[in-house]
Design a protein around this motif. Structure first.
Motif, PDB file in Angstrom:
ATOM      1  N   LEU A 151      53.065 -23.133  15.809  1.00  0.00           N
ATOM      2  CA  LEU A 151      52.791 -23.174  14.366  1.00  0.00           C
ATOM      3  C   LEU A 151      53.417 -24.382  13.682  1.00  0.00           C
ATOM      4  N   VAL A 152      54.643 -24.705  14.056  1.00  0.00           N
ATOM      5  CA  VAL A 152      55.372 -25.779  13.383  1.00  0.00           C
ATOM      6  C   VAL A 152      55.226 -27.102  14.129  1.00  0.00           C
ATOM      7  N   ASN A 153      55.581 -27.110  15.438  1.00  0.00           N
ATOM      8  CA  ASN A 153      55.549 -28.361  16.183  1.00  0.00           C
ATOM      9  C   ASN A 153      54.128 -28.859  16.405  1.00  0.00           C
ATOM     10  N   MET A 154      53.226 -27.977  16.788  1.00  0.00           N
ATOM     11  CA  MET A 154      51.862 -28.383  17.106  1.00  0.00           C
ATOM     12  C   MET A 154      50.987 -28.547  15.861  1.00  0.00           C
ATOM     13  N   LEU A 155      51.017 -27.549  14.976  1.00  0.00           N
ATOM     14  CA  LEU A 155      50.143 -27.572  13.808  1.00  0.00           C
ATOM     15  C   LEU A 155      50.805 -28.151  12.565  1.00  0.00           C
ATOM     16  N   GLY A 156      52.130 -28.163  12.535  1.00  0.00           N
ATOM     17  CA  GLY A 156      52.838 -28.734  11.387  1.00  0.00           C
ATOM     18  C   GLY A 156      52.700 -27.908  10.126  1.00  0.00           C
ATOM     19  N   LEU A 157      52.591 -26.584  10.258  1.00  0.00           N
ATOM     20  CA  LEU A 157      52.385 -25.726   9.093  1.00  0.00           C
ATOM     21  C   LEU A 157      53.718 -25.302   8.484  1.00  0.00           C
ATOM     22  N   LYS A 158      53.699 -25.001   7.191  1.00  0.00           N
ATOM     23  CA  LYS A 158      54.869 -24.449   6.517  1.00  0.00           C
ATOM     24  C   LYS A 158      54.854 -22.940   6.710  1.00  0.00           C
ATOM     25  N   VAL A 159      55.899 -22.451   7.333  1.00  0.00           N
ATOM     26  CA  VAL A 159      55.933 -21.028   7.657  1.00  0.00           C
ATOM     27  C   VAL A 159      57.291 -20.437   7.297  1.00  0.00           C
ATOM     28  N   GLN A 160      57.299 -19.148   7.106  1.00  0.00           N
ATOM     29  CA  GLN A 160      58.530 -18.390   6.893  1.00  0.00           C
ATOM     30  C   GLN A 160      58.561 -17.269   7.918  1.00  0.00           C
ATOM     31  N   PHE A 161      59.566 -17.292   8.767  1.00  0.00           N
ATOM     32  CA  PHE A 161      59.704 -16.252   9.779  1.00  0.00           C
ATOM     33  C   PHE A 161      60.517 -15.092   9.215  1.00  0.00           C
ATOM     34  N   ILE A 162      59.984 -13.886   9.388  1.00  0.00           N
ATOM     35  CA  ILE A 162      60.614 -12.682   8.852  1.00  0.00           C
ATOM     36  C   ILE A 162      60.806 -11.687   9.986  1.00  0.00           C
ATOM     37  N   SER A 163      62.012 -11.178  10.119  1.00  0.00           N
ATOM     38  CA  SER A 163      62.273 -10.129  11.107  1.00  0.00           C
ATOM     39  C   SER A 163      61.950  -8.769  10.493  1.00  0.00           C
ATOM     40  N   GLY A 164      61.315  -7.931  11.277  1.00  0.00           N
ATOM     41  CA  GLY A 164      60.956  -6.623  10.749  1.00  0.00           C
ATOM     42  C   GLY A 164      60.536  -5.675  11.847  1.00  0.00           C
ATOM     43  N   SER A 165      60.055  -4.555  11.459  1.00  0.00           N
ATOM     44  CA  SER A 165      59.603  -3.543  12.404  1.00  0.00           C
ATOM     45  C   SER A 165      58.092  -3.664  12.551  1.00  0.00           C
ATOM     46  N   THR A 166      57.662  -4.106  13.727  1.00  0.00           N
ATOM     47  CA  THR A 166      56.241  -4.243  13.984  1.00  0.00           C
ATOM     48  C   THR A 166      55.982  -4.016  15.467  1.00  0.00           C
ATOM     49  N   PRO A 167      54.917  -3.310  15.798  1.00  0.00           N
ATOM     50  CA  PRO A 167      54.589  -3.088  17.206  1.00  0.00           C
ATOM     51  C   PRO A 167      53.874  -4.285  17.836  1.00  0.00           C
ATOM     52  N   TYR A 168      53.608  -5.301  17.030  1.00  0.00           N
ATOM     53  CA  TYR A 168      52.830  -6.435  17.504  1.00  0.00           C
ATOM     54  C   TYR A 168      53.725  -7.590  17.957  1.00  0.00           C
ATOM     55  N   SER A 169      53.113  -8.516  18.674  1.00  0.00           N
ATOM     56  CA  SER A 169      53.833  -9.727  19.066  1.00  0.00           C
ATOM     57  C   SER A 169      54.148 -10.564  17.834  1.00  0.00           C
TER      58      SER A 169
ATOM     59  N   PHE B 155      48.515 -10.567  16.645  1.00  0.00           N
ATOM     60  CA  PHE B 155      48.398 -10.643  18.104  1.00  0.00           C
ATOM     61  C   PHE B 155      49.181  -9.489  18.714  1.00  0.00           C
ATOM     62  N   GLU B 156      48.526  -8.750  19.593  1.00  0.00           N
ATOM     63  CA  GLU B 156      49.182  -7.621  20.231  1.00  0.00           C
ATOM     64  C   GLU B 156      50.308  -8.096  21.148  1.00  0.00           C
ATOM     65  N   ASP B 157      51.291  -7.227  21.359  1.00  0.00           N
ATOM     66  CA  ASP B 157      52.422  -7.522  22.234  1.00  0.00           C
ATOM     67  C   ASP B 157      52.155  -6.917  23.615  1.00  0.00           C
ATOM     68  N   HIS B 158      52.013  -7.791  24.609  1.00  0.00           N
ATOM     69  CA  HIS B 158      51.795  -7.331  25.976  1.00  0.00           C
ATOM     70  C   HIS B 158      52.847  -7.878  26.939  1.00  0.00           C
ATOM     71  N   PHE B 159      53.941  -8.357  26.375  1.00  0.00           N
ATOM     72  CA  PHE B 159      54.972  -8.920  27.247  1.00  0.00           C
ATOM     73  C   PHE B 159      56.391  -8.609  26.773  1.00  0.00           C
ATOM     74  N   PHE B 160      56.800  -9.155  25.630  1.00  0.00           N
ATOM     75  CA  PHE B 160      58.201  -9.095  25.219  1.00  0.00           C
ATOM     76  C   PHE B 160      58.714  -7.667  25.032  1.00  0.00           C
ATOM     77  N   GLN B 161      57.869  -6.767  24.526  1.00  0.00           N
ATOM     78  CA  GLN B 161      58.321  -5.398  24.282  1.00  0.00           C
ATOM     79  C   GLN B 161      58.682  -4.664  25.574  1.00  0.00           C
ATOM     80  N   LYS B 162      58.201  -5.169  26.702  1.00  0.00           N
ATOM     81  CA  LYS B 162      58.485  -4.537  27.987  1.00  0.00           C
ATOM     82  C   LYS B 162      59.893  -4.837  28.491  1.00  0.00           C
ATOM     83  N   PHE B 163      60.563  -5.818  27.850  1.00  0.00           N
ATOM     84  CA  PHE B 163      61.858  -6.271  28.351  1.00  0.00           C
ATOM     85  C   PHE B 163      62.881  -6.284  27.217  1.00  0.00           C
ATOM     86  N   PRO B 164      63.374  -5.126  26.835  1.00  0.00           N
ATOM     87  CA  PRO B 164      64.313  -5.047  25.714  1.00  0.00           C
ATOM     88  C   PRO B 164      65.666  -5.697  26.000  1.00  0.00           C
TER      89      PRO B 164
END
Length: 451
Positions: free
Chosen positions: A22-40, A53-62
Motif C-alpha cells: 500500500l505504501v511502498n508500492m502504491l504510495g498511498l496515504k493510509v492509517q493502520f488501526i489495530s482492532g478485532s477482525t476475523p479478516y487478514s 481480504f480473508e485470513d488464511h495464514f496468520f490466524q493459524k499461528f498465534p
C-alpha cells in the motif's frame, strides 16, 4: 486517506506486508488501526465502502515465529483465470494462500485470497529459511522454490498483487492518485577479476592448465598469444572492458554499478589486490565518470560479519568514498542472516537475490523494497534491488545460443516495462573479449538498442 484495520495481535509480519504493497508500492496515504477482525485486513475507503481480504495464514499461528516450518509452505497453488475475476491484471494470477471466492455484501467486497500473506511470503523469503535444501555452493536452489515448482517464477507476483489491489480500490470508487513509477534499466558488473593477465605467472598458469587439466591445445595457444599481446605489445587486457561498459551507459544516460571483489581466501575468490596501480586508477576513473563503486563480498562473508566489515573498510579506504551498494559473490545468501549483516555494516542497497540457474523474480517484484528480518521481526533500513538477469544463466547453466538469450531477455524486459519496474542486469567485465564470449557480445549491444 485509507483506513486499514488489522487484527490486534501484534503481527509485524502482516503490517510489513500491508505497508509494502500500500505504501511502498502504491504510495498511498493510509492509517493502520489495530482492532478485532476475523479478516487478514479490512480496507475502509473515504466513501464508506470496504475491501476485505480473508485470513488464511496468520490466524493459524498465534505464537510468534510458529509459522516458520517447512510444512507451512504451500504444496501447490490455485489460480484466478482471466474470466473468473474481472479486475485481474493478467491472464493467470497465482493464489498462494486462500481461495477464489469473492462476494459483495452491500458496500463491502470480500475476497478469499489472502493477499498480504502472499506478499509476505515472497518479500520476506521465509521459504528459504525453513527449506534447508542447498546446492554445492550453499545456495537455495531455484528448483526448490514454490515459484519454480508452480511455474510463476517469470511473474513478479507482488507487483501483480499490487495491480489487483489497485484495480479493486478503483472499482470501489477510490480516486486518490497512486505513486508514479517509471521503467529503469540498471547495468551492473561484478568485478571478480579485473584483468585476465595480471602477471606473467598468470599466463603460464592458465596455458599449463589448458594443456594438463583441460587437454585443450587451442585454448593454450590463445592464452599464450593473448598474454603476450597484452604484456609485450601493450594491447588492452581481454577483461579490461571498463571503458566500453561506461561508454555504453554514458550514451544511454545510465549509471553503471561496479561491484569489486576485494578479499576472500577460497579458490572461488580470484581477485587482484586493490592497492595495485591499475585498480587504483580504475576506481578513480569510474568515480570521475559518474558511475558507482559497490562491494562484492567474498565467498565466505554470508555469515561472517568481521570478514564483511574488513572488506568494506578496505574498499572504502582504496576508493576514498563510503560504500553503500553490495552484491554477494557467487550470489551466496542466507535468509535473514546475510541481510542483517549487510544492514549492520552500513550497506543501504543489496542486489543479490536471484537464482543463478534461472532468470526471473525470486522476490516476486521488479521494484526495490525494504527487507524484513523474519527472526527479529523487524523491517530493516536495507533495501533489496532484485537482480533480473545474469549473463551466465544462459551461457553456463542453460547453454543457450545468443539468439535464445536475446529472446529471453526481451521477454523479461517487456515484463519489467509493463510494471514500470527496474531491470537490473548483471554482465561481468570478463564476459566480452574472449573466444567463448565473443558471440554473446552482440546481445549486450542489442539490449541497449531495445531500451
Amino acid at each position: 486517506m485509507l483506513k486499514i484495520l488489522l487484527p490486534n495481535d501484534n503481527e509485524p509480519e502482516r503490517l510489513y506486508a500491508a505497508e509494502s504493497i500500500l505504501v511502498n508500492m502504491l504510495g498511498l496515504k493510509v492509517q493502520f488501526i489495530s482492532g478485532s477482525t476475523p479478516y487478514s485486513a479490512e480496507i475502509k475507503l473515504p466513501n464508506g465502502k470496504e475491501l476485505v481480504f480473508e485470513d488464511h495464514f496468520f490466524q493459524k499461528f498465534p505464537s510468534p515465529l510458529s509459522y516458520l516450518h517447512n510444512d507451512n509452505i504451500p504444496k501447490q497453488c490455485s489460480y484466478y483465470n482471466e474470466n473468473e475475476l474481472r479486475w485481474l491484471p493478467g491472464k493467470r494470477t497465482p493464489i498462494l494462500f486462500g481461495n477464489k471466492n469473492f462476494i459483495f455484501q452491500g458496500e463491502k467486497l470480500i475476497l478469499g485470497i489472502d493477499l498480504f500473506a502472499g506478499v509476505f511470503f515472497m518479500l520476506s523469503r521465509w521459504e528459504e529459511h525453513v527449506n534447508t535444501w542447498r546446492d554445492t555452493h550453499g545456495r537455495f536452489p531455484c528448483h526448490a522454490s514454490l515459484a519454480y515448482k508452480s511455474q510463476f517464477l517469470h511473474i513478479p507476483l507482488v507487483d501483480l498483487y499490487t495491480e489487483l489491489l489497485w484495480n479493486l480500490l478503483s472499482e470501489l470508487g477510490y480516486e486518490q492518485p497512486r505513486k508514479k513509477r517509471q521503467f529503469k534499466f540498471c547495468p551492473t558488473h561484478d568485478v571478480d577479476q579485473a584483468l585476465m593477465w595480471p602477471s606473467w605467472f598468470s599466463i603460464f598458469k592458465k596455458a599449463g592448465g589448458d594443456i594438463l587439466k583441460r587437454h585443450d591445445i587451442s585454448a593454450a595457444r590463445y592464452s599464450i598469444k593473448s598474454g603476450f599481446q597484452t604484456k609485450i605489445l601493450s594491447q588492452k587486457d581481454p577483461y579490461d572492458s571498463f571503458d566500453y561498459l561506461m561508454d555504453k551507459s554514458d550514451k544511454a544516460g545510465l549509471q553503471s554499478i561496479f561491484y569489486f571483489l576485494c578479499g576472500g581466501q577460497t579458490k572461488h575468490d580470484a581477485s587482484i589486490p586493490l592497492d595495485t596501480p591499475f585498480m587504483k586508477e580504475l576506481m578513480i576513473k569510474i568515480q570521475d565518470r559518474g558511475h558507482i563503486i559497490g562491494l562484492h563480498p567474498s565467498y565466505q562473508t554470508i555469515e561472517h560479519p568481521i570478514l564483511l566489515e574488513q572488506e568494506k573498510k578496505l574498499l572504502e579506504k582504496t576508493s576514498g568514498f563510503p560504500i553503500r551498494h553490495s552484491r554477494q559473490h557467487f550470489l551466496r545468501f542466507e535468509i535473514p542472516t546475510t541481510w542483517q549483516l549487510l544492514e549492520d555494516s552500513g550497506i543501504e542497497w543489496d542486489s543479490s537475490l536471484y537464482y543463478p540457474e534461472q532468470a526471473g523474480f525470486r522476490c516476486g517484484t521488479c521494484h526495490p523494497f525494504p527487507v524484513f528480518n523474519i527472526l527479529s521481526r523487524k523491517k530493516l533500513r536495507l533495501k533489496e534491488v532484485p537482480l533480473t538477469a545474469m549473463e551466465v544463466t544462459w551461457t553456463s547453466y542453460s547453454k543457450s545460443t545468443p539468439t535464445q538469450m536475446l529472446a529471453d531477455m526481451g521477454e523479461l524486459l517487456a515484463t519489467v516495462k509493463a510494471y514500470q519496474g527496474e531491470f537490473v542486469l548483471l554482465w561481468h567485465n570478463s564476459s566480452f573479449n574472449t573466444p567463448e564470449w565473443e558471440p554473446y557480445r552482440k546481445v549486450y549491444t542489442e539490449i541497449y538498442d531495445n531500451l
